[in-house]
Motif scaffolding. Structure first.
Motif, mmCIF file in Angstrom:
data_model
loop_
_atom_site.group_PDB
_atom_site.id
_atom_site.type_symbol
_atom_site.label_atom_id
_atom_site.label_comp_id
_atom_site.label_asym_id
_atom_site.label_seq_id
_atom_site.Cartn_x
_atom_site.Cartn_y
_atom_site.Cartn_z
ATOM 1 N N ARG A 15 0.822 -1.211 0.000
ATOM 2 C CA ARG A 15 0.000 0.000 0.000
ATOM 3 C C ARG A 15 0.856 1.260 0.000
ATOM 4 N N GLY A 16 2.163 1.102 -0.105
ATOM 5 C CA GLY A 16 3.043 2.256 -0.174
ATOM 6 C C GLY A 16 3.144 3.025 1.122
ATOM 7 N N LYS A 17 2.846 2.392 2.247
ATOM 8 C CA LYS A 17 2.819 3.089 3.521
ATOM 9 C C LYS A 17 3.944 2.683 4.455
ATOM 10 N N LEU A 18 4.847 1.859 3.976
ATOM 11 C CA LEU A 18 5.822 1.296 4.898
ATOM 12 C C LEU A 18 7.113 2.081 4.967
ATOM 13 N N LEU A 19 7.625 2.478 3.824
ATOM 14 C CA LEU A 19 8.990 2.974 3.798
ATOM 15 C C LEU A 19 9.096 4.481 3.580
ATOM 16 N N HIS A 20 8.176 5.244 4.124
ATOM 17 C CA HIS A 20 8.418 6.679 4.108
ATOM 18 C C HIS A 20 9.061 7.066 5.426
ATOM 19 N N SER A 97 32.480 27.413 -22.280
ATOM 20 C CA SER A 97 31.877 28.610 -22.888
ATOM 21 C C SER A 97 30.596 28.266 -23.641
ATOM 22 N N CYS A 98 29.787 27.413 -23.027
ATOM 23 C CA CYS A 98 28.505 27.056 -23.641
ATOM 24 C C CYS A 98 27.360 27.560 -22.774
ATOM 25 N N LYS A 99 26.196 27.641 -23.362
ATOM 26 C CA LYS A 99 25.039 28.195 -22.667
ATOM 27 C C LYS A 99 24.521 27.210 -21.619
ATOM 28 N N MET A 100 24.202 27.762 -20.469
ATOM 29 C CA MET A 100 23.636 26.954 -19.379
ATOM 30 C C MET A 100 22.229 26.492 -19.757
ATOM 31 N N PRO A 101 21.922 25.191 -19.587
ATOM 32 C CA PRO A 101 20.560 24.738 -19.900
ATOM 33 C C PRO A 101 19.574 25.124 -18.799
ATOM 34 N N GLU A 102 18.312 25.002 -19.084
ATOM 35 C CA GLU A 102 17.301 25.032 -18.026
ATOM 36 C C GLU A 102 17.259 23.644 -17.395
ATOM 37 N N PHE A 103 16.680 23.578 -16.206
ATOM 38 C CA PHE A 103 16.639 22.314 -15.475
ATOM 39 C C PHE A 103 15.208 21.975 -15.079
ATOM 40 N N GLN A 104 14.865 20.707 -15.255
ATOM 41 C CA GLN A 104 13.609 20.172 -14.724
ATOM 42 C C GLN A 104 13.994 19.078 -13.745
ATOM 43 N N ALA A 105 13.663 19.288 -12.457
ATOM 44 C CA ALA A 105 14.027 18.334 -11.414
ATOM 45 C C ALA A 105 12.781 17.642 -10.888
ATOM 46 N N PHE A 106 12.758 16.326 -11.002
ATOM 47 C CA PHE A 106 11.637 15.519 -10.520
ATOM 48 C C PHE A 106 12.039 14.852 -9.205
ATOM 49 N N LEU A 107 11.296 15.138 -8.147
ATOM 50 C CA LEU A 107 11.572 14.560 -6.832
ATOM 51 C C LEU A 107 10.569 13.438 -6.584
ATOM 52 N N ASN A 108 11.086 12.228 -6.486
ATOM 53 C CA ASN A 108 10.223 11.048 -6.375
ATOM 54 C C ASN A 108 10.369 10.366 -5.029
ATOM 55 N N ASP A 109 9.237 9.951 -4.487
ATOM 56 C CA ASP A 109 9.208 9.063 -3.328
ATOM 57 C C ASP A 109 7.811 8.469 -3.249
ATOM 58 N N SER A 143 6.129 4.431 -6.634
ATOM 59 C CA SER A 143 7.220 3.489 -6.409
ATOM 60 C C SER A 143 8.101 3.396 -7.642
ATOM 61 N N PHE A 144 9.428 3.423 -7.452
ATOM 62 C CA PHE A 144 10.311 3.287 -8.608
ATOM 63 C C PHE A 144 10.410 1.837 -9.075
ATOM 64 N N TYR A 145 9.623 0.957 -8.475
ATOM 65 C CA TYR A 145 9.487 -0.394 -9.013
ATOM 66 C C TYR A 145 8.301 -0.479 -9.974
ATOM 67 N N TRP A 165 16.346 -0.910 -0.351
ATOM 68 C CA TRP A 165 14.994 -1.253 0.104
ATOM 69 C C TRP A 165 14.300 -2.091 -0.953
ATOM 70 N N LEU A 166 13.736 -3.196 -0.533
ATOM 71 C CA LEU A 166 13.049 -4.116 -1.436
ATOM 72 C C LEU A 166 11.610 -3.679 -1.647
ATOM 73 N N SER A 167 11.006 -4.174 -2.709
ATOM 74 C CA SER A 167 9.597 -3.870 -2.944
ATOM 75 C C SER A 167 8.706 -4.522 -1.896
ATOM 76 N N GLN A 168 9.207 -5.587 -1.291
ATOM 77 C CA GLN A 168 8.520 -6.242 -0.184
ATOM 78 C C GLN A 168 9.528 -7.150 0.520
ATOM 79 N N ALA A 169 9.236 -7.506 1.750
ATOM 80 C CA ALA A 169 10.085 -8.473 2.432
ATOM 81 C C ALA A 169 9.964 -9.821 1.724
ATOM 82 N N PRO A 170 11.028 -10.618 1.688
ATOM 83 C CA PRO A 170 10.956 -11.928 1.028
ATOM 84 C C PRO A 170 9.855 -12.789 1.629
ATOM 85 N N GLU A 171 9.234 -13.585 0.778
ATOM 86 C CA GLU A 171 8.142 -14.446 1.215
ATOM 87 C C GLU A 171 8.655 -15.831 1.608
#
Length: 371
Positions: A15-20, A97-109, A143-145, A165-171
């Protein structure tokens, strides 16, 4: 022990509630107890810089540089890596001596991560930017899984202290006398953990191979082990947590059945295991794979003659509590007073351990290039 072992852990994690991490800014929150993780990020920074340098030198650089930080959590470290990446690229662009790019930063959890605290910190982050850099920050829960980004949309992916961190504890783990792998664990315990890590890490690589552009880079830092033996001292901190939980059972504060049904859902791989999975999955080339150690107490130096084991025990306990409290509360359903008592016991055991030998976290940092 029986077939029901760790079912509760797996169900909550699904349920995505364990590892925050522990939210807020209190003494035991992740925001206040993540100096160890910052030290790990700094240790891995030269590898990150080398990966970015190769990207800048490889040819035409994108006008908008898309990066993702997987397992970003919240607190002072969350935008630290984004800032580091921007500074590295800014310096390299100045040199070329090149132009600085713009940045898009994605913060995932995971969705239950404390994104509200992150969002509140973004305006001050924007104000801190120098040199005319433009950065646009977005939160991406999930989840990045699983797939979370469009196809071939990312130039750089960073993840620090998340992929162990695993997607779940081993069964189907039976007859284990600990919450993790110990020398008294049956061989099938290690086999179950390794199998779960192989499955999860392979899936992670396959998913990210679809989301990263050809030639893009991924830098991952995670807990590992320096020896093939899976029962080494790299997991001593978990042995001490297991010992603390056993004492709660003995004092009648939690049930034996609750402890029997709990397995710690992470795995510390040996570098050869990591290399094998990367080669078998086949989407990435390994640019760099390095190994480094940090003390359990990130404030301590190895030659510190004024070492205070009691203070270090409390500091380490706060660090582990910030990571583990939500997971433990979700499984054992105990209140704040028992959590306090558990980590008082844990701090004591850590202090006793540190009086005998140094505590070390062993870490692997790997830089991958998308084929």
């Amino acid at each position: 022990m029986g077939q029901q072992k760790n079912r509760g852990v797996a169900e909550v994690m699904a349920r995505g509630k364990l590892l925050h991490m522990k939210a807020g800014n209190g003494e035991c929150s992740y925001a206040s107890s993540s100096t160890l993780q910052r030290k790990v990020i700094l240790k891995a920074k030269p590898v990150l810089e080398d990966a970015i340098k190769k990207m800048v030198n490889s040819g035409e650089f994108p006008k908008c540089f898309n990066m993702a930080d997987l397992g970003c959590s919240s607190g002072p470290n969350t935008l630290f890596t984004v800032s580091n990446v921007m500074k590295i690229i800014q310096r390299l662009c100045h040199e070329k001596s090149c132009k600085m790019p713009e940045f898009q930063a994605f913060l995932n959890d995971l969705p239950d991560n404390d994104f509200n605290t992150i969002f509140k910190s973004i305006p001050s982050f924007y104000q801190s930017l120098k040199g005319g850099a433009n950065c646009f920050v977005s939160g991406v829960p999930g989840s990045f899984y699983e797939r979370i980004f469009p196809t071939k949309s990312l130039h750089l992916v960073h993840s620090s202290y998340s992929l162990h961190w695993l997607s779940q504890a081993p069964e189907k783990i039976e007859n284990n006398n600990s919450i993790y792998i110990t020398r008294t664990s049956p061989p099938q315990v290690f086999e179950a953990y390794l199998k779960q890590f192989e499955k999860d890490f392979s899936r992670f690589l396959q998913l990210l191979s679809e989301e990263i552009v050809t030639g893009g880079h991924m830098l991952i830092t995670f807990m590992g082990r320096s020896i093939r033996d899976p029962y080494g001292h790299h997991c001593a901190y978990l042995d001490l947590l297991s010992k603390s939980l056993i004492e709660l059972v003995q004092e009648g504060l939690i049930e034996q059945a609750e402890l029997d049904s709990f397995n710690w859902p992470s795995y510390a791989p040996y570098k050869d295991e990591v290399e094998t999975i990367v080669h078998l999955e086949g989407s990435f080339d390994i640019d760099t794979l390095e190994f480094f150690q940090v003390n359990w107490d990130d404030r301590a130096n190895d030659d510190d003659i004024y070492f205070d084991a009691y203070s270090s025990g409390k500091h380490v306990a706060r660090t582990i509590r910030a990571v583990a409290e939500q997971m433990l509360v979700s499984h054992f359903q105990f209140g704040e007073s028992i959590v306090d008592y558990l980590f008082e016991r844990y701090a004591y055991h850590v202090a006793c351990h540190l009086l005998v030998q140094k505590g070390k976290f062993f870490n692997i940092v790997i830089s991958l290039r998308k084929k």
